[in-house]
Design a protein around this motif. Structure first.
Motif, PDB file in Angstrom:
ATOM      1  N   GLY A 206     -78.395 -49.236 -81.207  1.00  0.00           N
ATOM      2  CA  GLY A 206     -79.194 -50.253 -80.207  1.00  0.00           C
ATOM      3  C   GLY A 206     -80.742 -50.122 -79.904  1.00  0.00           C
ATOM      4  O   GLY A 206     -81.336 -50.917 -79.939  1.00  0.00           O
ATOM      5  N   ILE A 207     -80.948 -48.712 -80.105  1.00  0.00           N
ATOM      6  CA  ILE A 207     -82.395 -48.112 -79.734  1.00  0.00           C
ATOM      7  C   ILE A 207     -83.183 -48.763 -81.205  1.00  0.00           C
ATOM      8  O   ILE A 207     -84.204 -49.248 -81.209  1.00  0.00           O
ATOM      9  CB  ILE A 207     -82.526 -46.631 -79.691  1.00  0.00           C
ATOM     10  CG1 ILE A 207     -81.908 -46.255 -78.122  1.00  0.00           C
ATOM     11  CG2 ILE A 207     -83.817 -46.154 -79.747  1.00  0.00           C
ATOM     12  CD1 ILE A 207     -81.658 -44.923 -78.040  1.00  0.00           C
ATOM     13  N   CYS A 208     -82.527 -48.617 -82.235  1.00  0.00           N
ATOM     14  CA  CYS A 208     -83.286 -49.028 -83.491  1.00  0.00           C
ATOM     15  C   CYS A 208     -83.757 -50.355 -83.653  1.00  0.00           C
ATOM     16  O   CYS A 208     -84.482 -50.883 -84.039  1.00  0.00           O
ATOM     17  CB  CYS A 208     -82.346 -48.249 -84.651  1.00  0.00           C
ATOM     18  SG  CYS A 208     -82.267 -46.589 -84.754  1.00  0.00           S
ATOM     19  N   ILE A 209     -82.427 -51.150 -83.413  1.00  0.00           N
ATOM     20  CA  ILE A 209     -82.517 -52.504 -83.254  1.00  0.00           C
ATOM     21  C   ILE A 209     -83.533 -52.986 -82.224  1.00  0.00           C
ATOM     22  O   ILE A 209     -84.483 -53.853 -82.716  1.00  0.00           O
ATOM     23  CB  ILE A 209     -81.150 -53.378 -83.220  1.00  0.00           C
ATOM     24  CG1 ILE A 209     -80.308 -52.841 -84.413  1.00  0.00           C
ATOM     25  CG2 ILE A 209     -81.397 -54.770 -83.218  1.00  0.00           C
ATOM     26  CD1 ILE A 209     -80.743 -53.125 -85.758  1.00  0.00           C
ATOM     27  N   ASN A 210     -83.417 -52.666 -81.072  1.00  0.00           N
ATOM     28  CA  ASN A 210     -84.267 -53.081 -80.018  1.00  0.00           C
ATOM     29  C   ASN A 210     -85.866 -52.813 -80.438  1.00  0.00           C
ATOM     30  O   ASN A 210     -86.778 -53.437 -80.237  1.00  0.00           O
ATOM     31  CB  ASN A 210     -84.067 -52.410 -78.791  1.00  0.00           C
ATOM     32  CG  ASN A 210     -84.815 -52.818 -77.595  1.00  0.00           C
ATOM     33  OD1 ASN A 210     -85.995 -52.367 -77.257  1.00  0.00           O
ATOM     34  ND2 ASN A 210     -84.316 -54.156 -77.174  1.00  0.00           N
ATOM     35  N   ALA A 211     -86.111 -51.482 -81.195  1.00  0.00           N
ATOM     36  CA  ALA A 211     -87.435 -51.411 -81.339  1.00  0.00           C
ATOM     37  C   ALA A 211     -88.110 -51.823 -82.782  1.00  0.00           C
ATOM     38  O   ALA A 211     -89.292 -51.785 -82.959  1.00  0.00           O
ATOM     39  CB  ALA A 211     -87.376 -49.565 -81.929  1.00  0.00           C
ATOM     40  N   GLY A 212     -87.217 -52.667 -83.495  1.00  0.00           N
ATOM     41  CA  GLY A 212     -87.850 -53.765 -84.346  1.00  0.00           C
ATOM     42  C   GLY A 212     -86.930 -53.375 -85.762  1.00  0.00           C
ATOM     43  O   GLY A 212     -87.693 -53.962 -86.738  1.00  0.00           O
ATOM     44  N   ALA A 213     -85.959 -52.596 -85.805  1.00  0.00           N
ATOM     45  CA  ALA A 213     -85.425 -52.454 -87.192  1.00  0.00           C
ATOM     46  C   ALA A 213     -84.238 -53.582 -87.734  1.00  0.00           C
ATOM     47  O   ALA A 213     -84.419 -53.531 -88.987  1.00  0.00           O
ATOM     48  CB  ALA A 213     -84.583 -51.303 -87.026  1.00  0.00           C
ATOM     49  N   GLY A 214     -84.289 -54.640 -86.736  1.00  0.00           N
ATOM     50  CA  GLY A 214     -83.363 -55.419 -87.421  1.00  0.00           C
ATOM     51  C   GLY A 214     -84.398 -56.869 -87.834  1.00  0.00           C
ATOM     52  O   GLY A 214     -85.732 -56.811 -87.741  1.00  0.00           O
ATOM     53  N   ASP A 215     -83.485 -57.850 -88.054  1.00  0.00           N
ATOM     54  CA  ASP A 215     -84.273 -59.165 -88.576  1.00  0.00           C
ATOM     55  C   ASP A 215     -85.128 -59.897 -87.480  1.00  0.00           C
ATOM     56  O   ASP A 215     -86.129 -60.558 -87.656  1.00  0.00           O
ATOM     57  CB  ASP A 215     -83.249 -60.228 -89.054  1.00  0.00           C
ATOM     58  CG  ASP A 215     -82.595 -59.731 -90.210  1.00  0.00           C
ATOM     59  OD1 ASP A 215     -83.078 -58.605 -90.902  1.00  0.00           O
ATOM     60  OD2 ASP A 215     -81.515 -60.300 -90.730  1.00  0.00           O
ATOM     61  N   GLN A 216     -84.811 -59.635 -86.225  1.00  0.00           N
ATOM     62  CA  GLN A 216     -85.400 -60.180 -84.919  1.00  0.00           C
ATOM     63  C   GLN A 216     -86.627 -59.565 -84.685  1.00  0.00           C
ATOM     64  O   GLN A 216     -87.601 -60.014 -83.831  1.00  0.00           O
ATOM     65  CB  GLN A 216     -84.400 -60.065 -83.666  1.00  0.00           C
ATOM     66  CG  GLN A 216     -83.078 -60.704 -84.048  1.00  0.00           C
ATOM     67  CD  GLN A 216     -81.867 -60.427 -82.779  1.00  0.00           C
ATOM     68  OE1 GLN A 216     -81.601 -59.049 -83.193  1.00  0.00           O
ATOM     69  NE2 GLN A 216     -81.655 -61.039 -81.896  1.00  0.00           N
TER      70      GLN A 216
END
Length: 548
Positions: A206-216
């Motif tokens: 979650g930390i990684c995705i929230n920081a910008g690692a995902g498509d969003q």
């Protein structure tokens, strides 16, 4: 100086009970008679559970579909902040329960724990009704977990019948509960560890995705602004946010239900005055932090108006953890989450059988169930109680027919409120326990563990648990629905019927504080040491040649 004497003499000279090194001859005759009645020779549970075993039995029974799947419904109902506040608020009630339990369980580490405290400090009828509702709750939950396990596997192959997997899982999970308690505790420790690792892994993800690692890209607290921090529920305006928050309380309570299981194993804990406070404290904080942070990350990764949050399936398709991964563009994670969900459910199921069987033993010792439920093997396993509890798992087969599935769903409604009833009764037991100590001139400073909140914290927990129990079915009133009313309050109705029925049949009397038994079941600090706490030490004892 305050007088710390009782009717049995100075506090330090109180007689020991069964399991202590002091001879039984030192007990008063009345106490010895009670011991003979409630602890037959073939009913001796072994004290072999360490602190970490107790913790992970409770974690195994608590962390399940409530947090991995139903948490998505909570966010959809109340919004990310509303759901987070609901879980934190219920966490304060659970904290109060754990402190009350810790104070009593370290003083009286007996099987059945709080179900027996009710009969000792309050009223035998309360022990009967509370104990049976709690036993039925965990027994039915075992059937639920077996059903969910089949649904999880159907996610990979929908053509397979759930009945196949109910059978496949029922047999080994039941057999595991016939293992000696130390081996069962070790099994549950490693099995439940998968859940903890999975949730910690999701938080890192979650930390990684929230920081910008995902498509969003970078998310931050975007979803707290759009669609919003609170979701409206049933009505409009500011009160809609409060209604959403209140509606989630019962869901959060169901998720936290099981935290108190750490006290169920008090009768099988080694050095309970040392292990119980640590186990209870660590169990609460482990579960509370895991739940709160999981809800927090779900709230910042998934918008509350995401349609998939309310699908209602019991597999990975409706898990908010999977939805968060799919929104981020990670496609392989659903299979991993579904596999983890399977271990989550199976671990919870084995813990359900353990908990239900020990409650049944406690009911038997309180004369609220047949005496033969106390029978154990030479290794200290209550095989009769385990067999009866495991048999309830076969109710899962009801889901194979349409009519049976409806009956099964009604049975499941007993589970949802049973936790709040048990917590309310625990607070009542603690308040009466403190009254008994005051009446018999025993200072609370002499307790192995002392709840810092005392009476006011117990009253705080009792007040809100009762309010939530009485109002949790408010949706049945707007508009009125007779069916929804009975669905919401079936647990409470059964509890009242059991209490009144037992009171009428047995004509039991309320226990006077001055006559409450503060002797039987006390455990002497001098006990035989058992296996060490660290997992490495455990394996070293099993396979010494590999560690030489």
């Amino acid at each position: 100086m305050e007088d710390k004497t009782t009717k049995y003499g100075p506090q330090d000279d109180l007689p020991a009970v069964a399991g202590d090194r002091i001879s039984q001859k030192s007990l008063p005759q009345s106490t010895r008679d009670i011991e003979k009645q409630t602890a037959p020779e073939d009913a001796q549970l072994h004290r072999k559970l360490g602190s970490r075993h107790l913790q992970f039995v409770a974690i195994g029974g608590t962390i399940g579909t409530g947090i991995f799947i139903a948490s998505g419904t909570s966010v959809a109902t109340a919004g990310p902040v509303g759901a987070l506040l609901a879980y934190v608020f219920i966490g304060t009630l659970v904290y109060s329960v754990m402190l009350s339990l810790s104070e009593m369980a370290t003083f009286f580490p007996i099987s059945g724990a709080f179900t027996r405290y009710a009969g000792r400090f309050v009223d035998p009828s309360l022990a009967f009704s509370m104990g049976w509702i709690y036993f039925i709750s965990w027994s039915i939950t075992y059937a639920l977990e077996l059903t969910v396990a089949g649904i999880i596997i159907q996610w990979w192959n929908s053509s397979l019948s759930i009945g196949i997997f109910i059978t496949i899982f029922w047999v080994p999970l039941t057999l595991v509960n016939y293992l000696p308690v130390d081996l069962f505790g070790e099994f549950e420790f490693w099995f439940a560890s998968i859940k903890v690792i999975a949730l910690l892994g999701f938080m890192i993800f979650g930390i990684c995705i929230n920081a910008g690692a995902g498509d969003q890209g970078y998310l931050g607290f975007h979803y707290w602004k759009s669609p919003g921090a609170f979701a409206p529920y049933l009505t409009d305006g500011a009160k809609a946010k409060f209604v959403g928050f209140w509606a989630v309380l019962i869901q959060a309570g169901f998720a936290f239900q099981g935290t108190e299981l750490v006290a169920i194993g008090a009768g099988e804990s080694a050095n309970p005055r040392k292990t119980m406070p640590r186990a209870i404290r660590n169990t609460f904080w482990s579960i509370f932090l895991l739940f709160v942070f999981t809800i927090f990350f779900i709230g910042i990764l998934v918008p509350y108006d995401e349609p998939r949050l309310t699908i209602g399936d019991s597999n990975a398709s409706s898990s908010p953890l999977v939805i968060a991964a799919q929104l981020a563009g990670v496609q392989v994670l659903p299979h991993i989450i579904n596999a983890v969900l399977l271990t989550v459910v199976l671990s919870a199921a084995s813990s359900n059988v353990y908990s239900g069987s020990r409650v049944l033993v406690g009911l038997s010792e309180e004369r609220c169930a047949p005496r033969f439920f106390q029978k154990t093997t030479k290794r200290g396993v209550p095989w009769v109680a385990v067999s009866i509890t495991a048999a309830f798992g076969l109710l899962a087969y009801m889901n194979l027919s349409e009519g049976g599935g409806t009956v099964f769903n009604w049975l499941l409604n007993i589970v949802s409120v049973a936790g709040f009833i048990a917590w309310s009764c625990t607070f009542i037991c603690h308040l009466r326990f403190m009254d008994a100590m005051d009446s018999q001139n025993i200072a609370r400073d002499t307790l192995p563990f002392k709840s810092w909140g005392g009476r006011w914290l117990a009253w705080y927990g009792l007040t809100f648990c009762v309010i939530i129990t009485l109002t949790q079915g408010f949706t049945a009133f707007v508009p009125w629905s007779t069916q929804d009313f009975f669905i919401s309050y079936v647990s409470l109705l059964l509890f009242v019927v059991a209490y009144v029925g037992h009171k009428v049949v047995t004509r039991s009397k309320f226990v006077k504080s001055s006559e409450a038994d503060l002797v039987t079941g006390r455990f002497n600090e001098e006990v035989t040491e058992v296996w060490e706490e660290s997992p490495r030490s455990w394996w070293k004892k099993l396979y010494p040649r590999f560690f030489s």
